[in-house]
Scaffold this active site. Structure first.
Site, short mmCIF file in Angstrom:
data_model
loop_
_atom_site.label_atom_id
_atom_site.label_comp_id
_atom_site.label_asym_id
_atom_site.label_seq_id
_atom_site.Cartn_x
_atom_site.Cartn_y
_atom_site.Cartn_z
N ASP A 8 0.88 -1.17 0.00
CA ASP A 8 0.00 0.00 0.00
C ASP A 8 0.92 1.22 0.00
OD1 ASP A 8 -2.29 1.52 0.01
OD2 ASP A 8 -3.21 0.49 1.70
N GLU A 10 0.21 4.48 1.94
CA GLU A 10 0.14 5.45 3.04
C GLU A 10 1.26 5.27 4.05
OE1 GLU A 10 -2.32 3.78 1.69
OE2 GLU A 10 -4.16 4.99 1.57
N HIS A 60 -2.91 -0.16 -3.26
CA HIS A 60 -3.32 1.24 -3.16
C HIS A 60 -4.24 1.56 -4.33
CE1 HIS A 60 -3.33 5.31 -1.76
NE2 HIS A 60 -2.88 5.77 -2.91
N HIS A 105 -1.25 1.48 6.25
CA HIS A 105 -1.80 2.46 7.20
C HIS A 105 -2.56 1.68 8.27
CE1 HIS A 105 -5.61 1.48 5.31
NE2 HIS A 105 -4.91 1.50 4.18
N HIS A 116 -7.54 4.47 8.01
CA HIS A 116 -8.87 4.14 7.48
C HIS A 116 -8.97 2.63 7.34
CE1 HIS A 116 -6.46 4.27 3.72
NE2 HIS A 116 -7.31 3.38 3.24
N GLU A 135 -7.09 -3.29 7.42
CA GLU A 135 -6.63 -4.00 6.21
C GLU A 135 -5.47 -4.95 6.51
OE1 GLU A 135 -6.24 -1.12 2.95
OE2 GLU A 135 -7.80 0.02 3.96
#
Ligand code: ZN
Length: 279
Positions: A8, A10, A60, A105, A116, A135
């Protein structure tokens, strides 16, 4: 030894806000380079520990999950590029030996960079068997379904906490310390990448101490939306129960069914208020 690297953006070294995360951002191309270099560090660590195959799952959501720069990726790795649509790691199978998560993240509500769970547009949080899960946890659960341990995650200090709660055996690499949602004290990318390389190697060398995540059945997920209209749209899917104004739940014994159904509920919920934008 076959290793999957799930990615990802972030939680990549040096990334703190959307300027580095979306094609519209002024620093997006630099963000892609940072991402690719963090992933390369994990790939080197895996090969140092004896991996024979490394498959990178390009994550992402922005730019159709085509954020990793193929030409700058370690030449011995395979890249899965583009949006796989159903859920992350859907192409995983039991031929893999370990899963590493790079650049993540923390789940919604932990005070990390861009926290999130799946999307901040209309989803607040997901609980699984009563425990908040993000996640990192859901990806590791897919790995566990195939009998594969999740062995390392990199990101900010809240990613480390999120990881420890679900995978106490796994290594964590903190590449930045979040000050708030859009600011962090960042390690130099080269230093962060040295840590990712070293810890990926150590994690893989200690594979016998790692475990696949397997939870007690049935699996009961609850998903809290931002608005009542999101839950109203999502409750139309088969098997989904609306348990309060903004929350739906789903119960199953099957991990992949759970992931697919959560994704479907989130897509349906998103049709209710399509123009809501939050960061
Ligand atoms: Zn992302």
């Amino acid at each position: 030894m076959k290793v999957s690297i799930c990615t990802d953006m972030e939680g990549i070294s040096g990334i703190v806000d959307r300027n580095l995360l979306t094609p519209e951002g002024v620093d997006y191309e630099r963000g892609r380079r940072f991402m690719t270099e963090d992933i390369n560090a994990a790939i080197r660590g895996a090969f140092n520990a004896g991996a024979t195959e490394v498959i990178v799952s390009g994550g992402h959501g922005a730019n159709g999950a085509r954020n990793v720069l193929p030409e700058a990726l370690h030449p011995e790795a395979i890249l899965i590029s583009g949006h796989t649509r159903k859920f992350r790691l859907q192409s995983l199978d039991s031929s893999y030996d370990a899963v590493i998560q790079i650049g993540f993240h923390a789940r919604h509500g932990l005070q990390g960079i861009l926290d999130h769970t799946i999307t901040s547009r209309h989803v607040r949080e997901i609980h699984l068997n009563g425990r908040p899960i993000g996640e990192i946890g859901l990806n590791g659960l897919v790995a566990g379904y195939h009998g594969i341990p999740m062995i390392l995650a990199s990101g900010d200090q809240w990613v480390a906490q999120d990881t420890r709660e679900w995978f106490p055996w796994a290594k964590t690499v903190i590449v930045k310390y979040a000050i708030n949602r859009y600011a962090a004290k960042c390690l130099h990318p080269k230093r962060a990448q040295r840590l990712i390389e070293a810890e990926s190697e150590t994690a893989l060398r200690n594979l016998e101490k790692m475990q696949p995540l397997v939870l007690k059945k049935p699996l009961r997920a609850t998903l809290g939306f931002r608005l009542t209209t999101h839950a109203e749209a999502a409750e139309d899917a088969a098997g989904i129960e609306r348990i309060d104004s903004c929350t739906i739940s789903y119960t199953t014994d099957d991990v992949l069914d759970l992931l697919r159904t959560l994704r479907m509920a989130i897509r349906l919920g998103g049709t209710a208020e399509p123009r809501i934008t939050t960061a």
